[in-house]
Design an enzyme around this catalytic site. Sequence first.
Site, PDB file in Angstrom:
ATOM      1  N   GLU A 195      -1.086  -5.808   1.992  1.00  0.00           N
ATOM      2  CA  GLU A 195      -1.510  -5.502   0.626  1.00  0.00           C
ATOM      3  C   GLU A 195      -0.355  -4.967  -0.227  1.00  0.00           C
ATOM      4  O   GLU A 195      -0.344  -3.807  -0.639  1.00  0.00           O
ATOM      5  CB  GLU A 195      -2.649  -4.479   0.651  1.00  0.00           C
ATOM      6  CG  GLU A 195      -3.918  -5.017   1.284  1.00  0.00           C
ATOM      7  CD  GLU A 195      -5.020  -3.968   1.389  1.00  0.00           C
ATOM      8  OE1 GLU A 195      -6.172  -4.348   1.591  1.00  0.00           O
ATOM      9  OE2 GLU A 195      -4.703  -2.753   1.274  1.00  0.00           O
ATOM     10  N   PRO A 196       0.632  -5.792  -0.531  1.00  0.00           N
ATOM     11  CA  PRO A 196       1.727  -5.329  -1.387  1.00  0.00           C
ATOM     12  C   PRO A 196       1.274  -5.135  -2.821  1.00  0.00           C
ATOM     13  O   PRO A 196       0.481  -5.917  -3.356  1.00  0.00           O
ATOM     14  CB  PRO A 196       2.752  -6.462  -1.289  1.00  0.00           C
ATOM     15  CG  PRO A 196       1.922  -7.678  -0.997  1.00  0.00           C
ATOM     16  CD  PRO A 196       0.805  -7.192  -0.117  1.00  0.00           C
ATOM     17  N   GLY A 197       1.762  -4.096  -3.447  1.00  0.00           N
ATOM     18  CA  GLY A 197       1.478  -3.857  -4.861  1.00  0.00           C
ATOM     19  C   GLY A 197       2.770  -3.625  -5.611  1.00  0.00           C
ATOM     20  O   GLY A 197       3.259  -4.478  -6.337  1.00  0.00           O
ATOM     21  N   ARG A 198       3.367  -2.449  -5.403  1.00  0.00           N
ATOM     22  CA  ARG A 198       4.626  -2.099  -6.061  1.00  0.00           C
ATOM     23  C   ARG A 198       5.698  -3.174  -5.827  1.00  0.00           C
ATOM     24  O   ARG A 198       6.381  -3.603  -6.755  1.00  0.00           O
ATOM     25  CB  ARG A 198       5.107  -0.749  -5.539  1.00  0.00           C
ATOM     26  CG  ARG A 198       6.357  -0.221  -6.215  1.00  0.00           C
ATOM     27  CD  ARG A 198       6.956   0.938  -5.405  1.00  0.00           C
ATOM     28  NE  ARG A 198       5.946   1.872  -4.945  1.00  0.00           N
ATOM     29  CZ  ARG A 198       5.541   2.932  -5.615  1.00  0.00           C
ATOM     30  NH1 ARG A 198       6.066   3.195  -6.798  1.00  0.00           N
ATOM     31  NH2 ARG A 198       4.635   3.739  -5.109  1.00  0.00           N
TER      32      ARG A 198
ATOM     33  N   CYS B 173       3.603  16.249 -26.492  1.00  0.00           N
ATOM     34  CA  CYS B 173       3.677  17.707 -26.611  1.00  0.00           C
ATOM     35  C   CYS B 173       3.577  18.328 -25.218  1.00  0.00           C
ATOM     36  O   CYS B 173       2.581  18.945 -24.846  1.00  0.00           O
ATOM     37  CB  CYS B 173       2.557  18.209 -27.519  1.00  0.00           C
ATOM     38  SG  CYS B 173       2.715  19.935 -27.965  1.00  0.00           S
ATOM     39  N   GLU B 174       4.639  18.141 -24.448  1.00  0.00           N
ATOM     40  CA  GLU B 174       4.685  18.599 -23.061  1.00  0.00           C
ATOM     41  C   GLU B 174       6.153  18.739 -22.687  1.00  0.00           C
ATOM     42  O   GLU B 174       6.912  17.766 -22.749  1.00  0.00           O
ATOM     43  CB  GLU B 174       4.004  17.586 -22.143  1.00  0.00           C
ATOM     44  CG  GLU B 174       3.672  18.091 -20.760  1.00  0.00           C
ATOM     45  CD  GLU B 174       2.454  19.003 -20.739  1.00  0.00           C
ATOM     46  OE1 GLU B 174       2.474  19.963 -19.962  1.00  0.00           O
ATOM     47  OE2 GLU B 174       1.509  18.749 -21.508  1.00  0.00           O
TER      48      GLU B 174
ATOM     49  N   TYR C  51       2.445   0.821 -11.685  1.00  0.00           N
ATOM     50  CA  TYR C  51       1.995   2.206 -11.877  1.00  0.00           C
ATOM     51  C   TYR C  51       2.505   2.818 -13.185  1.00  0.00           C
ATOM     52  O   TYR C  51       2.652   4.027 -13.285  1.00  0.00           O
ATOM     53  CB  TYR C  51       2.379   3.078 -10.676  1.00  0.00           C
ATOM     54  CG  TYR C  51       1.810   2.546  -9.396  1.00  0.00           C
ATOM     55  CD1 TYR C  51       0.440   2.545  -9.174  1.00  0.00           C
ATOM     56  CD2 TYR C  51       2.630   1.988  -8.424  1.00  0.00           C
ATOM     57  CE1 TYR C  51      -0.101   2.014  -8.018  1.00  0.00           C
ATOM     58  CE2 TYR C  51       2.098   1.461  -7.262  1.00  0.00           C
ATOM     59  CZ  TYR C  51       0.739   1.476  -7.057  1.00  0.00           C
ATOM     60  OH  TYR C  51       0.213   0.947  -5.918  1.00  0.00           O
TER      61      TYR C  51
END
Length: 462
Positions: free
Chosen positions: A312-315, A383-384, A412
């Site tokens: 299950e590759p994603g990245r 604003c962080e 992601y």
Amino acid sequence: MVTSREPLAPSRPFEVDQDLSSPNRNLTPLTTRLDGEGRLSLGDCTLSDLARRYGTPLYVLDETTLRATCRAYREALARHYPGEALAIYASKANSSLAITALVAAEGLGLDAVSAGELLTAFQGGMAGERIVLHGNNKSREELALAVAHGVTVVADNWRDLELLAELAPSFPGPARLMLRFTPGIECHTHEYIRTGHLDSKFGFDPDQLEAVLRHLTTCPWARLTGLHAHIGSQIFELQPHRDLAAVLADALALARSLGHPVEDLNVGGGLGIRYVASDDPPSIDAWVRTVAEAVVEACRERGLVLPRLLCEPGRSLVATAGVTLYEVGSRKPIPGLRTYLSVDGGMSDNPRPITYQSQYTALLADRPMAEPNETVTVAGKHCESGDVLLKDLALPPATAGDVLVVFATGAYNASMGSNYNRIPRPATVLVAEGSAELVQRREQPEDLLRYDVLPSRLRYLG
């Protein structure tokens, strides 16, 4: 025009070490080039032209790179595994109709974890029998939707089984199940993305495995066809995957001894990619070879007929296919400390740096080869105080209006994005052979009010 398919002026590869057999090891997409004016292009589209045409922040996906990673997995499985095999795209990395359609066209399956990801998969052309549904807290609606479309449900806990039993009278036939358990394997990765160790919200505890398998022998509504375990994400090590094969093979032997027709062994994903020059992940081919050889050896030692091998590759499928374009805005030099360079996006379109302290590589779109004689910290507009995308980045002097290109943002970023500070989500364009096509529209500020409801008693009439 960025949509022209006419050949560009002579160009040269931006990275001379790019290799189609290991696209996850490249810092930039495979079609990254310099155009005739020395500006960065992707898919024969000049990136600063894309920024002007579509606005920023802008996600850009390179179709050539995405197809290459799909083929790298498919061909490596065929080359190294003597049995049947299937790569399944972990769509949580980046879910859209266009990506689903491309992945389906390349012969891969897909994993989903919600009704939204399921519907995207269906409408993107992915067949139900090539989809698996994950999740540690699936709803009745999600389970019913999956079974109705022939999706394999990955049973993660007893609650899944209870809900499925309640829904069983409405099933047209036995539901296809895969059983997930934690293998108890640690990897050197970020705490939040380690999922194989025992202290995890995912999967049955291995001590429960036999009890679950015996319980399922009493469930006529279920057909257990697979076993699944996953050890984490952004992993560079190979040994944990060898260890996983042995754990899964033991579980396979137990399941088959109890009469379950288990034909699929799903080793999950987790292969890392190269975000910065110092990263050194295995190639897709090396990862697949390691997994395939380990599964073959583990099954041979236990006298097991080879299962279908799923991963299950994603990245490693989509990350290096994507870049994000920003427009540079304000500059704040702090003598003796640092210089902040602000851009028009930040943690709402890429939450990974503030969440995981992730590092990235970036260049100026129109001056990629200029001497990087300034060190800056690239800050987002939210604003962080922690909204910082890149720390201590070497760049040539940048001014307001320059376009900054951040690489390896295909995974992601869009999928984990938000509307923090009520900032609309970026658009996405797909580039290939000089053509740029919009595949996700840019949100507008008024879109953010669509689901707000203001009670009449709160309306200010003054």
